[in-house]
Enzyme design. Sequence first.
Site, short mmCIF file in Angstrom:
data_model
loop_
_atom_site.label_atom_id
_atom_site.label_comp_id
_atom_site.label_asym_id
_atom_site.label_seq_id
_atom_site.Cartn_x
_atom_site.Cartn_y
_atom_site.Cartn_z
CB CYS A 10 2.83 16.84 -54.94
SG CYS A 10 2.37 18.26 -53.91
CG ASN A 13 2.35 18.91 -48.40
OD1 ASN A 13 2.48 19.11 -47.21
ND2 ASN A 13 1.38 18.19 -48.88
CB CYS A 15 -1.15 22.01 -55.98
SG CYS A 15 -0.90 23.79 -56.18
NE ARG A 16 1.56 17.91 -58.32
CZ ARG A 16 2.70 17.47 -58.82
NH1 ARG A 16 2.70 16.58 -59.81
NH2 ARG A 16 3.86 17.89 -58.34
CB SER A 17 0.55 15.76 -51.73
OG SER A 17 1.21 16.93 -51.34
CG ASP A 128 3.04 21.40 -59.95
OD1 ASP A 128 2.05 22.05 -59.55
OD2 ASP A 128 4.17 21.51 -59.43
#
Length: 159
Positions: A10, A13, A15-17, A128
């Site tokens: 993301c 690095n 939150c999402r990934s 995001d």
Amino acid sequence: MEKKKILFVCLGNICRSPSAEAVFRGLIEKEGIQDQMHVDSAGITDYHAGEPADQRMQEHAIKRGYNLTSISRPVNPRFDFKEFDMVIGMDNQNIRDLERLADGESDLSKIFKMTDFCKECFYDEVPDPYYGGDEGFELVLDLLEKSCTGLLNFLKTTE
């Protein structure tokens, strides 16, 4: 199943990934195939390099039983495209950035979008949640749970 190496990506690095990494790790542990997989996460930027996942993301993930243990690092194109079989971006901009970092068709063939593995998602990317509220973090986890399940099913059918 042949050992697969998967990198989730993301923007920063945090939150999402790292959440995708934790969700997928939970799935493969539940299946008892963690020794057949190497899972990691990285960010397009190095804004948060060396930092743990966003505290809000961690709190939402913990409520679902996921522990976000990864430390943020930027994508290293020379290493990551050689090391990993799949490099999975969270949104369309991540995909464009990864394509820009890729060196040739071999690298490009490893790039996937997370929601490509989700059969029941009404979103074509994982948004995001950084500047939003609680509902954004919950949405990310909902999408990742469905997408990671789809990814695992995809890997099982392509062994």
